[in-house]
Design a protein around this motif. Structure first.
Motif, PDB file in Angstrom:
ATOM      1  N   GLY A 272      29.651  41.298  60.521  1.00 60.53           N
ATOM      2  CA  GLY A 272      30.359  42.743  60.943  1.00 60.53           C
ATOM      3  C   GLY A 272      30.655  43.056  62.098  1.00 60.53           C
ATOM      4  O   GLY A 272      30.858  44.119  62.664  1.00 60.53           O
ATOM      5  N   CYS A 273      30.433  41.898  63.278  1.00 68.69           N
ATOM      6  CA  CYS A 273      30.507  42.076  64.567  1.00 68.69           C
ATOM      7  C   CYS A 273      32.035  41.365  64.842  1.00 68.69           C
ATOM      8  O   CYS A 273      32.141  40.378  64.587  1.00 68.69           O
ATOM      9  N   ASP A 274      32.919  42.117  65.543  1.00 69.93           N
ATOM     10  CA  ASP A 274      34.361  41.672  65.694  1.00 69.93           C
ATOM     11  C   ASP A 274      33.988  40.641  67.068  1.00 69.93           C
ATOM     12  O   ASP A 274      33.698  41.177  68.081  1.00 69.93           O
ATOM     13  N   LEU A 275      34.649  39.571  66.915  1.00 74.60           N
ATOM     14  CA  LEU A 275      34.281  38.701  67.811  1.00 74.60           C
ATOM     15  C   LEU A 275      35.090  38.854  69.195  1.00 74.60           C
ATOM     16  O   LEU A 275      34.613  38.505  70.275  1.00 74.60           O
ATOM     17  N   ARG A 276      36.269  39.508  68.928  1.00 75.94           N
ATOM     18  CA  ARG A 276      36.911  39.673  70.007  1.00 75.94           C
ATOM     19  C   ARG A 276      36.369  40.855  71.034  1.00 75.94           C
ATOM     20  O   ARG A 276      36.264  40.855  72.275  1.00 75.94           O
ATOM     21  N   LYS A 277      35.815  41.746  70.180  1.00 76.64           N
ATOM     22  CA  LYS A 277      35.304  43.067  70.930  1.00 76.64           C
ATOM     23  C   LYS A 277      34.003  42.387  71.690  1.00 76.64           C
ATOM     24  O   LYS A 277      33.583  42.904  72.874  1.00 76.64           O
ATOM     25  N   LEU A 278      33.199  41.347  71.029  1.00 78.03           N
ATOM     26  CA  LEU A 278      32.139  40.978  71.591  1.00 78.03           C
ATOM     27  C   LEU A 278      32.337  40.105  72.985  1.00 78.03           C
ATOM     28  O   LEU A 278      31.937  40.277  73.968  1.00 78.03           O
ATOM     29  N   ASP A 279      33.470  39.451  72.833  1.00 74.48           N
ATOM     30  CA  ASP A 279      34.099  38.683  74.324  1.00 74.48           C
ATOM     31  C   ASP A 279      34.552  39.813  75.017  1.00 74.48           C
ATOM     32  O   ASP A 279      34.319  39.294  76.355  1.00 74.48           O
ATOM     33  N   ASP A 280      35.312  40.868  74.667  1.00 77.30           N
ATOM     34  CA  ASP A 280      35.615  41.977  75.637  1.00 77.30           C
ATOM     35  C   ASP A 280      34.297  42.432  76.551  1.00 77.30           C
ATOM     36  O   ASP A 280      34.257  42.836  77.837  1.00 77.30           O
ATOM     37  N   GLN A 281      33.255  42.700  75.663  1.00 77.56           N
ATOM     38  CA  GLN A 281      32.034  43.084  76.279  1.00 77.56           C
ATOM     39  C   GLN A 281      31.144  42.320  77.138  1.00 77.56           C
ATOM     40  O   GLN A 281      30.626  42.523  78.139  1.00 77.56           O
ATOM     41  N   TYR A 282      31.197  41.121  76.560  1.00 76.45           N
ATOM     42  CA  TYR A 282      30.024  40.082  77.305  1.00 76.45           C
ATOM     43  C   TYR A 282      30.885  38.923  77.890  1.00 76.45           C
ATOM     44  O   TYR A 282      29.894  38.297  78.737  1.00 76.45           O
ATOM     45  N   GLY A 283      32.045  38.793  77.724  1.00 72.94           N
ATOM     46  CA  GLY A 283      32.662  37.565  78.203  1.00 72.94           C
ATOM     47  C   GLY A 283      32.478  36.225  77.337  1.00 72.94           C
ATOM     48  O   GLY A 283      31.772  36.242  76.381  1.00 72.94           O
ATOM     49  N   SER A 284      33.085  35.156  77.803  1.00 75.16           N
ATOM     50  CA  SER A 284      33.111  33.988  77.278  1.00 75.16           C
ATOM     51  C   SER A 284      32.907  32.902  78.124  1.00 75.16           C
ATOM     52  O   SER A 284      33.247  33.172  79.287  1.00 75.16           O
ATOM     53  N   PRO A 285      31.988  31.821  77.755  1.00 72.08           N
ATOM     54  CA  PRO A 285      31.480  31.522  76.294  1.00 72.08           C
ATOM     55  C   PRO A 285      30.270  32.464  76.030  1.00 72.08           C
ATOM     56  O   PRO A 285      29.708  32.887  77.001  1.00 72.08           O
TER      57      PRO A 285
END
Length: 81
Positions: free
Chosen positions: A26-39
């Motif tokens: 249920g977690c949008d990966l793009r939003k997680l990337d925006d919030q926490y960065g990548s990798p």
């Protein structure tokens, strides 16, 4: 050569929305990337629990007196352990 299917690679709670965005649990990966960065490591609890249950079940079917335990050498993650 065995063809690897997409559903065999992604967590069981994976979903691709109508606009092509991948979510896990249920977690949008793009939003997680925006919030926490990548990798970024994203673990899906449902998938981990299911795989562990399957492993224990199959192992005990073949070795009834066995006891399965978790161990780690690299990247020991206390919440997962």
């Amino acid at each position: 050569m065995t063809k690897i299917r997409e559903e065999d690679l992604l967590p069981i709670t994976s979903n691709i929305s109508a606009d092509g965005r991948l979510s896990i649990g249920g977690c949008d990966l793009r939003k997680l990337d925006d919030q926490y960065g990548s990798p970024l490591y994203v673990y899906d609890e449902s998938t981990l629990r299911s795989l562990c249950r399957d492993f224990v079940t199959k192992f005990q079917e073949h070795y009834s007196k066995s006891h399965v335990e978790y161990s780690s050498k690299a990247f020991a993650n206390p919440p997962i352990a």
